[in-house]
Write a protein that holds these residues in place. Structure first.
Motif, PDB file in Angstrom:
ATOM      1  N   GLY A  72       0.852  -1.175   0.000  1.00  0.00           N
ATOM      2  CA  GLY A  72       0.000   0.000   0.000  1.00  0.00           C
ATOM      3  C   GLY A  72       0.887   1.223   0.000  1.00  0.00           C
ATOM      4  O   GLY A  72       2.073   1.145   0.308  1.00  0.00           O
ATOM      5  N   THR A  73       0.319   2.354  -0.367  1.00  0.00           N
ATOM      6  CA  THR A  73       1.135   3.565  -0.384  1.00  0.00           C
ATOM      7  C   THR A  73       0.299   4.780  -0.053  1.00  0.00           C
ATOM      8  O   THR A  73      -0.925   4.773  -0.212  1.00  0.00           O
ATOM      9  CB  THR A  73       1.797   3.743  -1.775  1.00  0.00           C
ATOM     10  OG1 THR A  73       2.711   4.840  -1.717  1.00  0.00           O
ATOM     11  CG2 THR A  73       0.770   4.017  -2.867  1.00  0.00           C
ATOM     12  N   CYS A  74       0.946   5.814   0.449  1.00  0.00           N
ATOM     13  CA  CYS A  74       0.273   7.105   0.592  1.00  0.00           C
ATOM     14  C   CYS A  74       0.165   7.700  -0.819  1.00  0.00           C
ATOM     15  O   CYS A  74       0.859   7.262  -1.746  1.00  0.00           O
ATOM     16  CB  CYS A  74       1.083   8.024   1.487  1.00  0.00           C
ATOM     17  SG  CYS A  74       1.307   7.385   3.161  1.00  0.00           S
ATOM     18  N   TYR A  75      -0.634   8.721  -0.953  1.00  0.00           N
ATOM     19  CA  TYR A  75      -0.896   9.303  -2.270  1.00  0.00           C
ATOM     20  C   TYR A  75       0.411   9.681  -2.983  1.00  0.00           C
ATOM     21  O   TYR A  75       1.227  10.419  -2.429  1.00  0.00           O
ATOM     22  CB  TYR A  75      -1.806  10.535  -2.135  1.00  0.00           C
ATOM     23  CG  TYR A  75      -2.002  11.251  -3.443  1.00  0.00           C
ATOM     24  CD1 TYR A  75      -2.778  10.668  -4.447  1.00  0.00           C
ATOM     25  CD2 TYR A  75      -1.398  12.471  -3.679  1.00  0.00           C
ATOM     26  CE1 TYR A  75      -2.942  11.313  -5.666  1.00  0.00           C
ATOM     27  CE2 TYR A  75      -1.558  13.127  -4.892  1.00  0.00           C
ATOM     28  CZ  TYR A  75      -2.329  12.530  -5.885  1.00  0.00           C
ATOM     29  OH  TYR A  75      -2.483  13.158  -7.086  1.00  0.00           O
ATOM     30  N   ALA A  76       0.578   9.145  -4.170  1.00  0.00           N
ATOM     31  CA  ALA A  76       1.659   9.519  -5.079  1.00  0.00           C
ATOM     32  C   ALA A  76       3.065   9.194  -4.574  1.00  0.00           C
ATOM     33  O   ALA A  76       4.039   9.674  -5.123  1.00  0.00           O
ATOM     34  CB  ALA A  76       1.584  11.006  -5.437  1.00  0.00           C
ATOM     35  N   CYS A  77       3.166   8.382  -3.512  1.00  0.00           N
ATOM     36  CA  CYS A  77       4.501   8.054  -3.016  1.00  0.00           C
ATOM     37  C   CYS A  77       5.033   6.825  -3.740  1.00  0.00           C
ATOM     38  O   CYS A  77       4.402   5.771  -3.752  1.00  0.00           O
ATOM     39  CB  CYS A  77       4.476   7.796  -1.509  1.00  0.00           C
ATOM     40  SG  CYS A  77       6.101   7.299  -0.885  1.00  0.00           S
ATOM     41  N   ALA A  78       6.218   6.971  -4.335  1.00  0.00           N
ATOM     42  CA  ALA A  78       6.810   5.877  -5.097  1.00  0.00           C
ATOM     43  C   ALA A  78       7.361   4.786  -4.179  1.00  0.00           C
ATOM     44  O   ALA A  78       7.548   3.646  -4.602  1.00  0.00           O
ATOM     45  CB  ALA A  78       7.942   6.428  -5.970  1.00  0.00           C
ATOM     46  N   ALA A  80       6.038   3.334  -1.402  1.00  0.00           N
ATOM     47  CA  ALA A  80       5.025   2.306  -1.095  1.00  0.00           C
ATOM     48  C   ALA A  80       5.518   1.364  -0.002  1.00  0.00           C
ATOM     49  O   ALA A  80       5.759   0.184  -0.219  1.00  0.00           O
ATOM     50  CB  ALA A  80       4.647   1.530  -2.357  1.00  0.00           C
ATOM     51  N   CYS A  81       5.649   1.893   1.209  1.00  0.00           N
ATOM     52  CA  CYS A  81       6.226   1.098   2.301  1.00  0.00           C
ATOM     53  C   CYS A  81       5.183   0.302   3.077  1.00  0.00           C
ATOM     54  O   CYS A  81       5.515  -0.449   3.975  1.00  0.00           O
ATOM     55  CB  CYS A  81       6.991   2.013   3.259  1.00  0.00           C
ATOM     56  SG  CYS A  81       5.923   2.996   4.321  1.00  0.00           S
ATOM     57  N   LYS A  82       3.913   0.475   2.758  1.00  0.00           N
ATOM     58  CA  LYS A  82       2.873  -0.142   3.595  1.00  0.00           C
ATOM     59  C   LYS A  82       2.660  -1.606   3.231  1.00  0.00           C
ATOM     60  O   LYS A  82       2.864  -2.015   2.103  1.00  0.00           O
ATOM     61  CB  LYS A  82       1.573   0.637   3.456  1.00  0.00           C
ATOM     62  CG  LYS A  82       1.711   2.071   3.962  1.00  0.00           C
ATOM     63  CD  LYS A  82       0.461   2.866   3.689  1.00  0.00           C
ATOM     64  CE  LYS A  82       0.636   4.310   4.107  1.00  0.00           C
ATOM     65  NZ  LYS A  82       0.860   4.473   5.536  1.00  0.00           N
ATOM     66  N   VAL A  97       7.060  16.384   3.286  1.00  0.00           N
ATOM     67  CA  VAL A  97       7.950  15.281   2.899  1.00  0.00           C
ATOM     68  C   VAL A  97       7.948  14.263   4.039  1.00  0.00           C
ATOM     69  O   VAL A  97       8.272  14.591   5.171  1.00  0.00           O
ATOM     70  CB  VAL A  97       9.395  15.778   2.661  1.00  0.00           C
ATOM     71  CG1 VAL A  97      10.319  14.604   2.356  1.00  0.00           C
ATOM     72  CG2 VAL A  97       9.430  16.802   1.542  1.00  0.00           C
ATOM     73  N   CYS A  98       7.561  13.051   3.735  1.00  0.00           N
ATOM     74  CA  CYS A  98       7.513  11.994   4.751  1.00  0.00           C
ATOM     75  C   CYS A  98       8.909  11.759   5.321  1.00  0.00           C
ATOM     76  O   CYS A  98       9.881  11.656   4.564  1.00  0.00           O
ATOM     77  CB  CYS A  98       6.977  10.726   4.119  1.00  0.00           C
ATOM     78  SG  CYS A  98       7.058   9.279   5.181  1.00  0.00           S
ATOM     79  N   THR A  99       9.006  11.639   6.649  1.00  0.00           N
ATOM     80  CA  THR A  99      10.329  11.440   7.246  1.00  0.00           C
ATOM     81  C   THR A  99      10.930  10.087   6.859  1.00  0.00           C
ATOM     82  O   THR A  99      12.143   9.915   6.908  1.00  0.00           O
ATOM     83  CB  THR A  99      10.276  11.562   8.781  1.00  0.00           C
ATOM     84  OG1 THR A  99       9.209  10.747   9.276  1.00  0.00           O
ATOM     85  CG2 THR A  99      10.062  12.989   9.213  1.00  0.00           C
ATOM     86  N   LEU A 100      10.085   9.147   6.468  1.00  0.00           N
ATOM     87  CA  LEU A 100      10.630   7.866   6.004  1.00  0.00           C
ATOM     88  C   LEU A 100      11.263   8.019   4.626  1.00  0.00           C
ATOM     89  O   LEU A 100      12.091   7.201   4.222  1.00  0.00           O
ATOM     90  CB  LEU A 100       9.525   6.805   5.932  1.00  0.00           C
ATOM     91  CG  LEU A 100       8.937   6.348   7.255  1.00  0.00           C
ATOM     92  CD1 LEU A 100       7.823   5.347   7.009  1.00  0.00           C
ATOM     93  CD2 LEU A 100      10.004   5.738   8.146  1.00  0.00           C
ATOM     94  N   ALA A 101      10.851   9.047   3.903  1.00  0.00           N
ATOM     95  CA  ALA A 101      11.390   9.266   2.557  1.00  0.00           C
ATOM     96  C   ALA A 101      12.553  10.256   2.576  1.00  0.00           C
ATOM     97  O   ALA A 101      13.278  10.383   1.594  1.00  0.00           O
ATOM     98  CB  ALA A 101      10.293   9.785   1.629  1.00  0.00           C
TER      99      ALA A 101
HETATM  100  S1  SF4 Z   1       7.374   6.278   2.639  1.00  0.00           S
HETATM  101 FE1  SF4 Z   1       6.012   7.658   3.798  1.00  0.00          FE
HETATM  102  S2  SF4 Z   1       4.695   8.649   2.225  1.00  0.00           S
HETATM  103 FE2  SF4 Z   1       5.606   6.784   1.284  1.00  0.00          FE
HETATM  104  S3  SF4 Z   1       4.125   5.130   1.604  1.00  0.00           S
HETATM  105 FE3  SF4 Z   1       5.585   5.045   3.323  1.00  0.00          FE
HETATM  106  S4  SF4 Z   1       4.609   6.324   4.980  1.00  0.00           S
HETATM  107 FE4  SF4 Z   1       3.578   6.822   3.012  1.00  0.00          FE
END
Ligand code: SF4
Length: 395
Positions: free
Chosen positions: A66-72, A74-76, A289-293
């Motif tokens: 799964g992913t948050c909107y438009a995030c390449a 996709a860590c979920k 900007v997501c801190t994971l990114a």
């Molecule tokens: S890296 Fe951050 S923005 Fe991207 S899918 Fe994971 S939590 Fe969402």
């Protein structure tokens, strides 16, 4: 701006990114091996149970991503457990939830943890606070402070997955003893009395997240100084300052953070690293900007963000990394002032104490004098009064 986005697309290598391949749940096994996986209300730092927990959401099955909107990135990892009514609609438990509903409560049953995750989603509750509050109650029960007569007939034992799920539902409904735990650990302890407060782990009434400040000592400073209480996303965590991550400390070199600093120290070097890096993450937070990114964890680095800000704002090339500090500091100041409005109830700097820890960090702790020195220095660097309450300096 298009050029910046194009650069990101071209330079982000999904197949080489552990975050994409395994999600944040990859941390469970690694942190247990390092002795920094919060276990049984932070009494221990490692657990055998999460290995099974980690395996399923780590599975690299494209259908589960799964992913948050438009995030390449996709860590979920989405999870479906039909027999418990768990659906992918609620996503799936990531690291914090696996630890909060899992090791910190001594539970290793991933299906129960997925149910815990979904219940928290349904009742709009924070999984860290709920897991930590139940772990607190489990320790109170172990110490004889609570009996099943207090807890609606439920035996709140570490490791009891059914009790975890049942109590989570009760908290959501504010039913019976769930109404007491719905107050959070600190207020629940005040209501329970009988010495329950010694098993509470909070900062500013906020339950501590799933990161062990004794094993990542800069985090002690983050927990103590964050405006909203214990917060694990105030800044990068200490292993990163060691150059632990593949992208490592070098990712923060544009901020002047080039020298490795050990995770088990709270020296002035660590305070400086935390202060600079926490402002970098605050800037990322302001920009969405997501801190994971973000660097140093992942691909979105200091230079890329600088270029993106120039592209969007039209700021000139003279707008370098350091000149963005002003906007970050305004945001930091505003949230700190908001915290001050509740100062009587929420002292600005405190850290919980808990002494027991098993291998491999037996005996490791943050010394109070070292912590106070670091806190003073941090307040000075921020321009705050160096006293522990962190009031704004008149000068
Ligand atoms: S890296 Fe951050 S923005 Fe991207 S899918 Fe994971 S939590 Fe969402």
């Amino acid at each position: 701006m298009q050029a910046v986005l194009k650069w990101m697309r071209e330079h982000y290598n999904r197949d080489a990114d552990m975050l994409h391949k395994f999600g944040t749940s990859r941390n469970v096994v690694a942190m247990s091996a390092d002795g920094i996986l919060p276990t049984r209300n932070f009494r221990e730092g490692s657990s055998n149970t999460p290995k099974r927990s980690a395996a399923r959401p780590c599975r690299n099955d494209p259908d589960d991503e799964g992913t948050c909107y438009a995030c390449a990135i996709a860590c979920k990892r989405e999870v479906d457990v039909q027999e418990l009514g768990v659906t992918a609609r609620y996503g799936g438990p990531e690291y914090e939830t696996i630890a909060a509903g899992g090791s910190v409560c001594g539970v290793g049953d991933l299906k129960a943890i997925a149910k815990f995750h979904q219940l928290c989603g349904e009742y709009v509750m924070d999984t860290i606070s709920v897991g930590m509050t139940i772990a607190f109650a489990m320790e109170c029960a172990e110490q004889g402070i609570l009996t099943s007569a207090d807890t609606d007939g439920l035996a709140l034992r570490f490791g009891d997955a059914e009790a975890l799920v049942a109590m989570t539902e009760k908290i959501g409904r504010r039913e019976g003893f769930g109404d007491v735990l719905a107050l959070g650990a600190e207020r629940a302890a005040a209501k329970i009395g009988r010495g329950a407060e010694q098993f509470v782990l909070t900062v500013k009434k906020q339950e501590i997240p799933m990161h062990e400040a004794r094993g990542k000592q800069g985090l002690a400073l983050a927990y103590a100084t964050a405006p909203g209480g214990a917060d694990h996303v105030r800044g990068p965590h200490d292993p990163i300052y060691e150059g632990f991550h593949p992208r490592g400390a070098h990712a923060l070199e544009p901020l002047g953070l080039a020298e490795p600093v050990k995770r088990l120290e709270l020296s002035p070097h660590k305070v400086r690293a935390y202060q600079y890096a926490s402002h970098w993450w605050t800037l990322c937070s302001c920009l969405g900007v997501c801190t994971l990114a973000a660097a140093p964890v992942d691909a979105v680095g200091v230079t890329l963000v600088t270029n993106a800000m120039r592209a969007v704002t039209g700021w000139t090339p003279a707008c370098g990394s350091w000149s963005r500090w002003a906007s970050v500091r305004r945001r930091w100041l505003a949230s700190s002032i908001a915290g001050r409005l509740h100062a009587e109830r929420r002292p600005t700097a405190e850290a919980p104490a808990r002494g027991i820890h098993r291998w491999p960090l037996t005996g490791v702790r943050v010394e109070p004098e070292t912590f106070q020195r670091a806190l003073r220095l941090y307040h000075q660097m921020e321009g705050w009064d160096p006293r522990p309450d962190g009031r704004r300096s008149p000068s």
